[in-house]
Design an enzyme around this catalytic site. Structure first.
Site, PDB file in Angstrom:
ATOM      1  N   ARG A   1     -52.520  24.994 -46.409  1.00  0.00           N
ATOM      2  CA  ARG A   1     -52.986  25.351 -45.065  1.00  0.00           C
ATOM      3  C   ARG A   1     -53.197  26.861 -44.952  1.00  0.00           C
ATOM      4  O   ARG A   1     -54.134  27.306 -44.282  1.00  0.00           O
ATOM      5  CB  ARG A   1     -52.026  24.845 -43.986  1.00  0.00           C
ATOM      6  CG  ARG A   1     -52.588  24.949 -42.576  1.00  0.00           C
ATOM      7  CD  ARG A   1     -51.741  24.211 -41.549  1.00  0.00           C
ATOM      8  NE  ARG A   1     -52.108  22.811 -41.408  1.00  0.00           N
ATOM      9  CZ  ARG A   1     -53.096  22.351 -40.618  1.00  0.00           C
ATOM     10  NH1 ARG A   1     -53.813  23.181 -39.886  1.00  0.00           N
ATOM     11  NH2 ARG A   1     -53.371  21.072 -40.550  1.00  0.00           N
TER      12      ARG A   1
ATOM     13  N   GLU B   1     -38.891  18.513 -39.638  1.00  0.00           N
ATOM     14  CA  GLU B   1     -39.895  17.638 -40.250  1.00  0.00           C
ATOM     15  C   GLU B   1     -39.335  17.053 -41.541  1.00  0.00           C
ATOM     16  O   GLU B   1     -39.377  15.854 -41.755  1.00  0.00           O
ATOM     17  CB  GLU B   1     -41.194  18.410 -40.509  1.00  0.00           C
ATOM     18  CG  GLU B   1     -42.272  17.524 -41.139  1.00  0.00           C
ATOM     19  CD  GLU B   1     -43.634  18.186 -41.257  1.00  0.00           C
ATOM     20  OE1 GLU B   1     -43.888  19.184 -40.546  1.00  0.00           O
ATOM     21  OE2 GLU B   1     -44.442  17.700 -42.065  1.00  0.00           O
TER      22      GLU B   1
ATOM     23  N   ALA C   1     -48.249  18.868 -37.504  1.00  0.00           N
ATOM     24  CA  ALA C   1     -49.652  19.245 -37.619  1.00  0.00           C
ATOM     25  C   ALA C   1     -50.359  19.120 -36.260  1.00  0.00           C
ATOM     26  O   ALA C   1     -51.577  18.927 -36.213  1.00  0.00           O
ATOM     27  CB  ALA C   1     -50.353  18.404 -38.695  1.00  0.00           C
TER      28      ALA C   1
ATOM     29  N   GLN D   1     -38.116  15.003 -36.594  1.00  0.00           N
ATOM     30  CA  GLN D   1     -39.535  14.811 -36.323  1.00  0.00           C
ATOM     31  C   GLN D   1     -40.097  13.669 -37.170  1.00  0.00           C
ATOM     32  O   GLN D   1     -41.260  13.322 -37.030  1.00  0.00           O
ATOM     33  CB  GLN D   1     -40.310  16.097 -36.648  1.00  0.00           C
ATOM     34  CG  GLN D   1     -39.955  17.276 -35.760  1.00  0.00           C
ATOM     35  CD  GLN D   1     -40.595  18.569 -36.224  1.00  0.00           C
ATOM     36  OE1 GLN D   1     -39.902  19.534 -36.510  1.00  0.00           O
ATOM     37  NE2 GLN D   1     -41.927  18.611 -36.315  1.00  0.00           N
TER      38      GLN D   1
ATOM     39  N   PHE E   1     -39.937  22.323 -33.921  1.00  0.00           N
ATOM     40  CA  PHE E   1     -40.774  23.440 -34.367  1.00  0.00           C
ATOM     41  C   PHE E   1     -41.043  23.400 -35.869  1.00  0.00           C
ATOM     42  O   PHE E   1     -41.301  24.430 -36.489  1.00  0.00           O
ATOM     43  CB  PHE E   1     -40.153  24.789 -33.962  1.00  0.00           C
ATOM     44  CG  PHE E   1     -39.925  24.906 -32.485  1.00  0.00           C
ATOM     45  CD1 PHE E   1     -41.006  24.955 -31.610  1.00  0.00           C
ATOM     46  CD2 PHE E   1     -38.652  24.920 -31.960  1.00  0.00           C
ATOM     47  CE1 PHE E   1     -40.810  25.022 -30.239  1.00  0.00           C
ATOM     48  CE2 PHE E   1     -38.442  24.990 -30.577  1.00  0.00           C
ATOM     49  CZ  PHE E   1     -39.512  25.044 -29.725  1.00  0.00           C
TER      50      PHE E   1
ATOM     51  N   PHE F   1     -47.567  26.063 -39.785  1.00  0.00           N
ATOM     52  CA  PHE F   1     -47.512  25.465 -41.112  1.00  0.00           C
ATOM     53  C   PHE F   1     -48.355  26.224 -42.150  1.00  0.00           C
ATOM     54  O   PHE F   1     -49.175  25.651 -42.836  1.00  0.00           O
ATOM     55  CB  PHE F   1     -47.988  24.010 -40.997  1.00  0.00           C
ATOM     56  CG  PHE F   1     -47.523  23.090 -42.088  1.00  0.00           C
ATOM     57  CD1 PHE F   1     -46.256  22.550 -42.072  1.00  0.00           C
ATOM     58  CD2 PHE F   1     -48.368  22.741 -43.132  1.00  0.00           C
ATOM     59  CE1 PHE F   1     -45.833  21.671 -43.072  1.00  0.00           C
ATOM     60  CE2 PHE F   1     -47.963  21.870 -44.136  1.00  0.00           C
ATOM     61  CZ  PHE F   1     -46.687  21.326 -44.107  1.00  0.00           C
TER      62      PHE F   1
ATOM     63  N   GLU G   1     -49.640  23.714 -32.208  1.00  0.00           N
ATOM     64  CA  GLU G   1     -49.519  24.861 -33.110  1.00  0.00           C
ATOM     65  C   GLU G   1     -50.555  25.975 -32.928  1.00  0.00           C
ATOM     66  O   GLU G   1     -50.205  27.158 -33.067  1.00  0.00           O
ATOM     67  CB  GLU G   1     -49.604  24.381 -34.562  1.00  0.00           C
ATOM     68  CG  GLU G   1     -48.486  23.480 -34.986  1.00  0.00           C
ATOM     69  CD  GLU G   1     -48.759  22.848 -36.336  1.00  0.00           C
ATOM     70  OE1 GLU G   1     -49.666  21.995 -36.411  1.00  0.00           O
ATOM     71  OE2 GLU G   1     -48.093  23.223 -37.310  1.00  0.00           O
TER      72      GLU G   1
HETATM   73  N1  MTE Z   1     -42.964  22.403 -28.221  1.00  0.00           N
HETATM   74  C1  MTE Z   1     -41.659  22.261 -27.941  1.00  0.00           C
HETATM   75  N2  MTE Z   1     -41.265  22.396 -26.664  1.00  0.00           N
HETATM   76  N3  MTE Z   1     -40.736  22.020 -28.912  1.00  0.00           N
HETATM   77  C2  MTE Z   1     -41.100  21.902 -30.243  1.00  0.00           C
HETATM   78  O1  MTE Z   1     -40.262  21.681 -31.109  1.00  0.00           O
HETATM   79  N4  MTE Z   1     -42.953  21.953 -31.876  1.00  0.00           N
HETATM   80  C3  MTE Z   1     -44.301  22.436 -32.163  1.00  0.00           C
HETATM   81  C4  MTE Z   1     -45.269  22.063 -31.049  1.00  0.00           C
HETATM   82  N5  MTE Z   1     -44.721  22.385 -29.765  1.00  0.00           N
HETATM   83  C5  MTE Z   1     -42.487  22.053 -30.575  1.00  0.00           C
HETATM   84  C6  MTE Z   1     -43.397  22.287 -29.503  1.00  0.00           C
HETATM   85  C7  MTE Z   1     -44.834  21.963 -33.426  1.00  0.00           C
HETATM   86  S1  MTE Z   1     -44.365  22.748 -34.851  1.00  0.00           S
HETATM   87  C8  MTE Z   1     -45.728  20.935 -33.494  1.00  0.00           C
HETATM   88  S2  MTE Z   1     -46.414  20.454 -34.958  1.00  0.00           S
HETATM   89  C9  MTE Z   1     -46.129  20.199 -32.292  1.00  0.00           C
HETATM   90  O2  MTE Z   1     -45.473  20.666 -31.119  1.00  0.00           O
HETATM   91  C10 MTE Z   1     -45.810  18.724 -32.504  1.00  0.00           C
HETATM   92  O3  MTE Z   1     -46.071  17.953 -31.402  1.00  0.00           O
HETATM   93  P1  MTE Z   1     -47.534  17.392 -31.015  1.00  0.00           P
HETATM   94  O4  MTE Z   1     -48.215  17.052 -32.287  1.00  0.00           O
HETATM   95  O5  MTE Z   1     -47.222  16.226 -30.182  1.00  0.00           O
HETATM   96  O6  MTE Z   1     -48.216  18.500 -30.295  1.00  0.00           O
HETATM   97  N1  LUZ Z   2     -49.892  19.081 -43.628  1.00  0.00           N
HETATM   98  C1  LUZ Z   2     -50.144  19.728 -42.492  1.00  0.00           C
HETATM   99  C2  LUZ Z   2     -48.708  18.521 -43.894  1.00  0.00           C
HETATM  100  O1  LUZ Z   2     -51.231  20.221 -42.306  1.00  0.00           O
HETATM  101  N2  LUZ Z   2     -49.180  19.823 -41.589  1.00  0.00           N
HETATM  102  C3  LUZ Z   2     -47.962  19.289 -41.738  1.00  0.00           C
HETATM  103  O2  LUZ Z   2     -47.117  19.432 -40.875  1.00  0.00           O
HETATM  104  C4  LUZ Z   2     -47.704  18.596 -42.956  1.00  0.00           C
HETATM  105  N3  LUZ Z   2     -46.509  18.029 -43.209  1.00  0.00           N
HETATM  106  C5  LUZ Z   2     -46.313  17.411 -44.365  1.00  0.00           C
HETATM  107  C6  LUZ Z   2     -47.320  17.367 -45.299  1.00  0.00           C
HETATM  108  N4  LUZ Z   2     -48.498  17.906 -45.046  1.00  0.00           N
HETATM  109 MO1  MOS Z   3     -45.196  21.400 -36.811  1.00  0.00          MO
HETATM  110  S1  MOS Z   3     -44.836  22.941 -38.090  1.00  0.00           S
HETATM  111  O1  MOS Z   3     -46.431  20.760 -37.849  1.00  0.00           O
HETATM  112  O2  MOS Z   3     -43.839  20.462 -37.116  1.00  0.00           O
END
Ligand code: MTE
Ligand code: LUZ
Ligand code: MOS
Length: 819
Positions: free
Chosen positions: A368, A290, A569, A255, A286, A402, A771
């Site tokens: 968070r 990251e 995020a 990511q 997910f 998160f 999220e």
């Molecule tokens: N959806 C799918 N299909 N696969 C993923 O890994 N990750 C989630 C969410 N939805 C994820 C997902 C997480 S943890 C985040 S932070 C967001 O997607 C990141 O993508 P976006 O910021 O483009 O929504």
């Molecule tokens: N803060 C946050 C963060 O709100 N979401 C995140 O995914 C993150 N990642 C790294 C550092 N701060």
């Molecule tokens: Mo999502 S836990 O902010 O990669």
């Protein structure tokens, strides 16, 4: 006599027929078709840009990239003990295994032996013995910690040699610290404790304690909520290819390509420009990719550099569980003062997380969590304390939400208990605590809630789900049913959107228009299945007034857009969508100027829609104008940039405006439990979720459904168990770690988007959706708690911990039935 639960658990085929009808009803195809005809490319339900490739098995993941001649395979030798000293390794025994080309240890890392994302406390490979610099090297942090890397001609050979770890490592074991309770008792933390205290009457923490004691009612309790494995379908993987002059190209399932670039550069002692990291897509991240893709990127790169051969490191699922961290489990102790209406007057809470052996992202996760304890509720007096416990376990990390889910579930548990103690409906108590519109609207961290849509959203869901009538029906069912008990709950959510680290809230993009009129977009975000590329292509197509099919997104690549933030995020579309829009807008403005110069009229009058350009009463094809612009020597590509405005955060006082806006949502769940076996089933779920003015309703509904089921798994069946003496994670495969399947989806699943635009100037007024919906399945957990409570005539607060496994449900049942 009740029917045996097995029958209730069976979902009739007809239920799925109704489910499909229902899917169509949630999107308005006619309205979308009209918008599309009028030239809109956003707000349209489009299939995922790679959907056809996904279902045909033709989408390229890292392991599908054709291997270069000479590619070697890597596997990791893992520590068999959770704590102690690593005194030495019998490398010769590993080296002698068939197919082994080289065994690498920490000493072979030319640069820094660290892959920590924020704090530099994360060794790539466990150092051996006392270190040259006198530092306490050789410290084993957890069972599963990578100690050496075997590079061999085949993956199988590498894995067989790596499996010798338990024989060839000379270790001096020590007693591990495994639980948050032990860590807290010993004062072992990965980062200093955090405190967020807010009082509308000028009290300090001591004064807040006095206010709790003086309240008409008091609730003192504790709660345990478990962690969660990301269980991305594509495991951690990196493929490193040596390049000329010592440079390296790493294909990494990540990511955060830019962070991988920097950490690989440090490990190899190279400047960042010599490291190229690329990721077309992940098979899920997910949050688990990251920061924690770094160890594998670094090991593969070190090996590729050492051997001057391409090296691939792909983890086996069990090793992925043993090496990487996941969602933090939390343990809470709280003390609450409330009034006769169930309004929280004053609250104190300690949250202790299991951070694992290093800091990783535990500090921002705890931040968070503390900033989401309020969830949808105004808390006039509150003292919160966050402790990130250092334990001899995998280093916990980001996972969808998160820390937000962990913060908010605590206040939901509290309100659920308050309602039961007062004998009031839980929804009424929740409402009594909702944030207000013009008053009671400031969060504990001093951000004013300016976009509160809780009342209209919850009210609409309450009506559409028939909440009141079903509450009565559940009570009637339970009165007549001694063994099976039903439960119902409605829970709301409010989730802050933006990274809680201000400077991460920036993004860049590149848009190229080729002379044939086809368009390529590249941006800093990564695709993990969430549909980010689809949304960004829609934004670019909309801006240039062209068909979606004209626009193609390419792999995230550190040589194209530099210094990117993690796609995390939930900000992917917000940030990269705006950056891509900025790039496309510049090209459109140049094209408009060119069109006006050639065909008359002013640039401002030129319109772009449906692949056509309307200029001075004439109509040109988009590609025709592009061809003309090229001849006129107009720059047909552009960069774009975006930084979220208005953010501020003071880490010391934990105050400011960490979030650009909030996303909202609510869910109603109805469950049935079998009080003899602890089995349960979700019978029906109704969801109303706020995605602002959705860029792509179909993709957003998919995100809501996925997050709901994923979060339900966290709170019910997914249980992590570390052996209490050895510290070994015993639930390290799908045989013992149960994620939800298609069969766990409720037969009635009504998911709708709450159609209201973002009050902030986000990309086309949409809202982040990745999220926030992970908090919707709180309603499943509290419906189970309601059903357990019913078994005791609602006289006792069920001591239900999460995950609400069969065992946890039976434990809670025996407490309410004894009480
Ligand atoms: N959806 C799918 N299909 N696969 C993923 O890994 N990750 C989630 C969410 N939805 C994820 C997902 C997480 S943890 C985040 S932070 C967001 O997607 C990141 O993508 P976006 O910021 O483009 O929504
Ligand atoms: N803060 C946050 C963060 O709100 N979401 C995140 O995914 C993150 N990642 C790294 C550092 N701060
Ligand atoms: Mo999502 S836990 O902010 O990669």
């Amino acid at each position: 006599m009740n029917k045996p639960i097995a029958e209730h658990l069976l979902v009739p085929a007809t239920a799925f027929a109704s489910y499909q009808d229902n899917t169509a009803a949630r999107i308005d195809p006619q309205a979308e078709a009209r918008a599309q005809d009028a030239g809109a490319r956003v707000g349209i339900s489009r299939a995922h840009e790679s959907a056809a490739l996904h279902v045909a098995g033709a989408a390229t993941y890292i392991d599908d990239i054709p291997e270069l001649a000479g590619t070697l395979h890597c596997a990791l030798g893992l520590s068999p003990v959770a704590a102690g000293r690593l005194l030495g390794i019998d490398l010769a025994a590993v080296q002698a295994m068939p197919g082994v080309v080289r065994v690498l240890t920490a000493a072979d890392i030319p640069g820094t032996n660290d892959c920590g994302s924020i704090v530099h406390d994360d060794p790539i490979l466990c150092p051996i013995g006392r270190q040259d610099d006198g530092s306490a090297g050789g410290e084993i942090r957890y069972l599963g910690q990578p100690v050496f890397a075997v590079v061999a001609s085949t993956r199988d050979a590498a894995r067989r040699a790596a499996a010798l770890a338990r024989k060839v490592l000379q270790v001096e074991p020590a007693k591990p610290v495994l639980t948050p309770r032990e860590a807290h008792a010993g004062g072992h933390y990965v980062v200093p404790p955090m405190h967020l205290v807010r009082s509308t009457s000028g009290r300090d923490a001591e004064g807040i304690r006095a206010a709790i004691a003086a309240a008409p009612h008091r609730l003192t309790d504790s709660l345990d909520v478990g962690g969660q494995e990301q269980f991305y379908l594509e495991g951690q993987i990196s493929y490193a290819i040596p390049k000329e002059g010592g440079a390296v190209h790493v294909h990494c399932s990540t990511q955060h390509p830019s962070e991988m670039q920097h950490l690989v550069a440090h490990a190899l002692h190279l400047p960042a420009h010599a490291v190229h990291v690329e990721c077309r897509r992940m098979g899920g991240g997910f949050g688990g990719k990251e920061s924690q893709s770094a160890l594998f990127a670094c090991v593969a790169a070190v090996a590729a550099r050492a051997l001057r051969r391409p090296v691939k490191l792909r983890l086996d699922r069990d090793d992925d569980f043993m090496v990487t961290g996941r969602r933090h489990c939390f343990w809470y102790e709280y003390d609450i003062g409330y009034d006769d209406e169930g309004r929280i007057l004053a609250a104190e809470i300690s949250m202790v997380s299991r951070a694992g052996h290093s800091a990783d992202l535990s500090a921002p996760v705890m931040t968070r969590a503390l900033c989401h304890f309020d969830n949808a509720y105004w808390l006039p007096e509150v003292a919160m304390h966050g402790f990130s416990g250092r334990t001899n376990t995998q280093s916990n990390t980001a996972f969808r939400g998160f820390g937000g889910p962990q913060g908010a579930i605590a206040v939901e548990n509290i309100l659920d208990s308050i309602a039961r103690r007062l004998g009031r409906d839980a929804l009424a108590v929740r409402r009594a605590n909702f944030y207000g519109i013009t008053e009671r609207n400031v969060t504990p961290y001093q951000q004013t809630v300016q976009d509160n849509i809780l009342e209209p959203l919850v009210g609409a869901l309450e009506a559409s789900s028939d909440y009141a009538a079903r509450r009565a029906a559940v009570a009637a069912f339970n009165a007549a049913s001694p063994v099976l008990k039903r439960g119902l709950a409605l829970t709301p959510l409010k989730f802050g959107i933006s990274f809680n680290v201000k400077h991460f809230n920036q993004a860049g993009a590149l848009v190229h228009v080729y002379t044939d009129g086809s368009i390529l977009v590249n941006h800093g975000g990564t695709e993990m299945g969430q549909g980010l590329n689809t949304k960004v292509c829609q934004v670019v197509a909309h801006e240039l007034g062209v068909a979606f099919e004209r626009v193609r997104a390419t792999a995230t690549d550190t040589t194209k857009v530099a210094n990117t933030s993690a796609t995390a995020a939930s900000t992917g579309a917000d940030l990269n969508g705006k950056a891509a829009q900025d790039a496309a807008r510049q090209i459109r403005e140049r094209l408009a100027a060119c069109a006006a110069a050639r065909h008359g009229g002013t640039a401002e009058q030129v319109r772009f829609a449906n692949d056509k350009v309307f200029v001075n009463g004439r109509e040109l094809g988009f590609d025709v104008l592009v061809g003309e612009a090229y001849l006129d020597r107009v720059q047909l590509w552009s960069d774009g940039f975006y930084a979220t405005p208005g953010l501020s955060w003071d880490r010391e006082t934990m105050t400011g405006r960490p979030f650009y806006y909030f996303a909202y949502g609510a869910a109603v769940s109805e469950v049935v439990i079998d009080t003899l076996t602890g089995e349960w089933k979700l019978l029906r779920a109704d969801i109303l979720h706020d995605a602002g003015k959705s860029l792509n309703p179909a993709v957003d509904i998919g995100q809501v459904e996925g997050a709901f089921i994923q979060g339900m798994g966290w709170l019910t069946t997914e249980e992590l168990v570390w052996h209490p003496e050895s510290g070994k994670l015993t639930t390290h495969a799908p045989s013992t770690y149960k994620i939800p399947t298609a069969n766990d989806c409720p037969p009635v699943f009504n998911v709708r988007l709450f159609d209201r635009e973002n009050v902030e100037d986000s990309i086309h007024r949409s809202k982040a959706v990745g999220e926030p919906p992970l908090l919707l399945p709180f309603s499943v957990f509290f419906a189970i708690r309601d059903a357990v409570s019913a078994a005791g005539g609602h006289r006792v607060d069920p001591p239900l911990s999460a995950p609400a496994t069969g065992e946890s449900i039976l434990r809670a049942l025996s407490a309410v039935q004894a009480g």
